[in-house]
Design a protein around this motif. Sequence first.
Motif, PDB file in Angstrom:
ATOM      1  N   CYS A 208       0.835  -1.204   0.000  1.00  0.00           N
ATOM      2  CA  CYS A 208       0.000   0.000   0.000  1.00  0.00           C
ATOM      3  C   CYS A 208       0.869   1.253   0.000  1.00  0.00           C
ATOM      4  CB  CYS A 208      -0.935   0.008   1.220  1.00  0.00           C
ATOM      5  SG  CYS A 208      -0.040   0.032   2.784  1.00  0.00           S
ATOM      6  N   ILE A 209       2.188   1.082  -0.206  1.00  0.00           N
ATOM      7  CA  ILE A 209       3.120   2.221  -0.152  1.00  0.00           C
ATOM      8  C   ILE A 209       3.416   2.783  -1.547  1.00  0.00           C
ATOM      9  CG2 ILE A 209       5.421   2.984   0.568  1.00  0.00           C
ATOM     10  CD1 ILE A 209       3.575   2.320   2.931  1.00  0.00           C
ATOM     11  N   LEU A 229      -0.397  -4.036  -5.800  1.00  0.00           N
ATOM     12  CA  LEU A 229      -0.359  -2.649  -5.332  1.00  0.00           C
ATOM     13  C   LEU A 229      -1.784  -2.167  -5.076  1.00  0.00           C
ATOM     14  CD1 LEU A 229       1.457  -0.034  -5.008  1.00  0.00           C
ATOM     15  CD2 LEU A 229       0.862   0.467  -7.375  1.00  0.00           C
ATOM     16  N   TYR A 230      -2.059  -1.750  -3.806  1.00  0.00           N
ATOM     17  CA  TYR A 230      -3.425  -1.305  -3.509  1.00  0.00           C
ATOM     18  C   TYR A 230      -3.460   0.061  -2.818  1.00  0.00           C
ATOM     19  CZ  TYR A 230      -2.658  -3.003   1.300  1.00  0.00           C
ATOM     20  OH  TYR A 230      -2.167  -3.197   2.573  1.00  0.00           O
ATOM     21  N   GLY A 231      -2.338   0.782  -2.854  1.00  0.00           N
ATOM     22  CA  GLY A 231      -2.299   2.126  -2.274  1.00  0.00           C
ATOM     23  C   GLY A 231      -0.994   2.806  -2.643  1.00  0.00           C
ATOM     24  N   GLY A 235       3.917   7.680  -2.247  1.00  0.00           N
ATOM     25  CA  GLY A 235       4.072   8.464  -3.483  1.00  0.00           C
ATOM     26  C   GLY A 235       3.865   7.640  -4.738  1.00  0.00           C
ATOM     27  N   ASN A 236       3.701   8.336  -5.866  1.00  0.00           N
ATOM     28  CA  ASN A 236       3.400   7.625  -7.111  1.00  0.00           C
ATOM     29  C   ASN A 236       4.482   7.773  -8.176  1.00  0.00           C
ATOM     30  OD1 ASN A 236       2.955  10.281  -7.669  1.00  0.00           O
ATOM     31  ND2 ASN A 236       0.740  10.106  -7.955  1.00  0.00           N
ATOM     32  N   ASP A 237       5.620   8.359  -7.807  1.00  0.00           N
ATOM     33  CA  ASP A 237       6.686   8.535  -8.801  1.00  0.00           C
ATOM     34  C   ASP A 237       7.711   7.409  -8.708  1.00  0.00           C
ATOM     35  OD1 ASP A 237       5.583  10.838  -9.789  1.00  0.00           O
ATOM     36  OD2 ASP A 237       6.682  12.149  -8.408  1.00  0.00           O
ATOM     37  N   ILE A 238       8.139   6.943  -9.882  1.00  0.00           N
ATOM     38  CA  ILE A 238       9.155   5.888  -9.983  1.00  0.00           C
ATOM     39  C   ILE A 238      10.357   6.460 -10.723  1.00  0.00           C
ATOM     40  CG2 ILE A 238       9.685   3.672 -11.095  1.00  0.00           C
ATOM     41  CD1 ILE A 238       7.710   3.120  -8.992  1.00  0.00           C
ATOM     42  N   ASN A 239      11.541   6.336 -10.129  1.00  0.00           N
ATOM     43  CA  ASN A 239      12.770   6.716 -10.834  1.00  0.00           C
ATOM     44  C   ASN A 239      13.675   5.491 -10.895  1.00  0.00           C
ATOM     45  OD1 ASN A 239      12.277   9.577 -11.192  1.00  0.00           O
ATOM     46  ND2 ASN A 239      12.448   9.729  -8.975  1.00  0.00           N
ATOM     47  N   GLY A 240      13.954   5.016 -12.095  1.00  0.00           N
ATOM     48  CA  GLY A 240      14.846   3.869 -12.220  1.00  0.00           C
ATOM     49  C   GLY A 240      14.262   2.757 -13.066  1.00  0.00           C
ATOM     50  N   PRO A 241      15.063   1.683 -13.244  1.00  0.00           N
ATOM     51  CA  PRO A 241      14.705   0.621 -14.196  1.00  0.00           C
ATOM     52  C   PRO A 241      13.709  -0.407 -13.655  1.00  0.00           C
ATOM     53  CG  PRO A 241      16.815   0.136 -13.197  1.00  0.00           C
ATOM     54  CD  PRO A 241      16.358   1.442 -12.604  1.00  0.00           C
ATOM     55  N   LEU A 242      12.538   0.053 -13.207  1.00  0.00           N
ATOM     56  CA  LEU A 242      11.534  -0.862 -12.655  1.00  0.00           C
ATOM     57  C   LEU A 242      11.189  -1.979 -13.635  1.00  0.00           C
ATOM     58  CD1 LEU A 242       9.194  -1.841 -10.810  1.00  0.00           C
ATOM     59  CD2 LEU A 242       7.791  -0.048 -11.776  1.00  0.00           C
ATOM     60  N   LEU A 243      10.890  -1.622 -14.884  1.00  0.00           N
ATOM     61  CA  LEU A 243      10.395  -2.620 -15.845  1.00  0.00           C
ATOM     62  C   LEU A 243      11.424  -3.707 -16.139  1.00  0.00           C
ATOM     63  CD1 LEU A 243       8.359  -0.348 -18.286  1.00  0.00           C
ATOM     64  CD2 LEU A 243       7.508  -1.785 -16.435  1.00  0.00           C
ATOM     65  N   SER A 244      12.695  -3.316 -16.309  1.00  0.00           N
ATOM     66  CA  SER A 244      13.706  -4.339 -16.624  1.00  0.00           C
ATOM     67  C   SER A 244      13.917  -5.276 -15.431  1.00  0.00           C
ATOM     68  CB  SER A 244      15.029  -3.692 -17.049  1.00  0.00           C
ATOM     69  OG  SER A 244      15.552  -2.916 -15.993  1.00  0.00           O
ATOM     70  N   LYS A 245      13.886  -4.712 -14.225  1.00  0.00           N
ATOM     71  CA  LYS A 245      14.077  -5.551 -13.029  1.00  0.00           C
ATOM     72  C   LYS A 245      12.895  -6.498 -12.831  1.00  0.00           C
ATOM     73  CE  LYS A 245      17.415  -2.870 -10.473  1.00  0.00           C
ATOM     74  NZ  LYS A 245      18.001  -2.695  -9.160  1.00  0.00           N
ATOM     75  N   LEU A 246      11.687  -5.993 -13.096  1.00  0.00           N
ATOM     76  CA  LEU A 246      10.485  -6.824 -12.966  1.00  0.00           C
ATOM     77  C   LEU A 246      10.484  -7.918 -14.038  1.00  0.00           C
ATOM     78  CD1 LEU A 246       7.947  -6.890 -11.143  1.00  0.00           C
ATOM     79  CD2 LEU A 246       6.785  -5.487 -12.833  1.00  0.00           C
ATOM     80  N   LEU A 247      10.888  -7.555 -15.226  1.00  0.00           N
ATOM     81  CA  LEU A 247      10.949  -8.506 -16.348  1.00  0.00           C
ATOM     82  C   LEU A 247      11.966  -9.609 -16.058  1.00  0.00           C
ATOM     83  CD1 LEU A 247       9.925  -9.038 -19.277  1.00  0.00           C
ATOM     84  CD2 LEU A 247      11.869  -7.704 -20.086  1.00  0.00           C
TER      85      LEU A 247
END
Length: 324
Positions: A208-209, A229-231, A235-247
């Motif tokens: 929820c973070i 993700l339910y909250g 904050g709602n900003d992402i800085n960095g390679p989220l998609l590649s790490k998730l992939l």
Amino acid sequence: MSSENMLAVHFDKPGGPENLYLKEVAKPSPVESEVLLKVAASALNRADLLQRQGQYPPPPGASSILGLEASGHIAALGPTCQGHWKIGDPVMVLLPGGGQAQYVTVPEGLLMPIPAGLTLSQAAAIPEAWLTAFQLLHLLGSSGVGTAAIQLARMAGAIPLVTAGSQHKLQMAEKLGAAAGFNYKEEDFSEATLKFTKGAGVNLILDCIGGSYWEKNVNCLALDGRWVLYGLMGGNDINGPLLSKLLFKRGSLITTLLRSRDEKYKQMLVEAFTKQILPHFSTESPQRLVPVLDRVYPVTAIQEAHAYMESNKNVGKIVLELPQ
């Protein structure tokens, strides 16, 4: 006060808890397939704080009065009510708004019976947290959301790990069945989770973070893991390679909100929850589930209740009692 009116929590402009007061407003009338609930208690949720701050408007067509859950007694049945409910029945209910008032109208399909042995204040602490946890675990994942999710995860045979910002909250979590707890103010919960799971990571994250924790979440997610993700308290900003790490982890990111779901979905959720989970709240149940209450306030102390929730000290639910 005339019989056409009721008291409700109100604020004239967005802002702090000091803007809240009780106002005399028109009592709602049930339309087709709705009942009128005389509210005994309503629990406070983060969404109430956000709405008061002007950051979370109610869904279209919902009451603008705060309150996403309530317990009480049926005061009137609208036309064409099909169910087995009758006037005077004690019930609890999930709402898109309107719970922090003496009366609220509710579609009959969203009513739930109050389990044996629970008070109306305890019952008011169940709908939002437990239906959210049930939805996250059983419908979206694998099996106060936090206190509910720990108990439901244990019941489903999972091993719950929790993060919290105080020793007191971690002790409560472990008492409810968490296998381990990590204080995010004192240690990197991501590394602690990897250590606990011997490097494997976790199969399911209930978050929820949001923004500020994305890197830690992806880091301790297992291969093919799910992150729900339910909250967005962080904050709602992402800085960095989220998609590649998730992939790289072949991870799934699933997002959900309960408040804005349509009535049909909520009805399905309430039916499944009533059948599968609700009996376990009864004092007679061998695998007993417990709604965790932190504090109970009279609704006249609404400002104090909001300020207390904003202090982030509560473990479990904050409940408001309405004048009867």
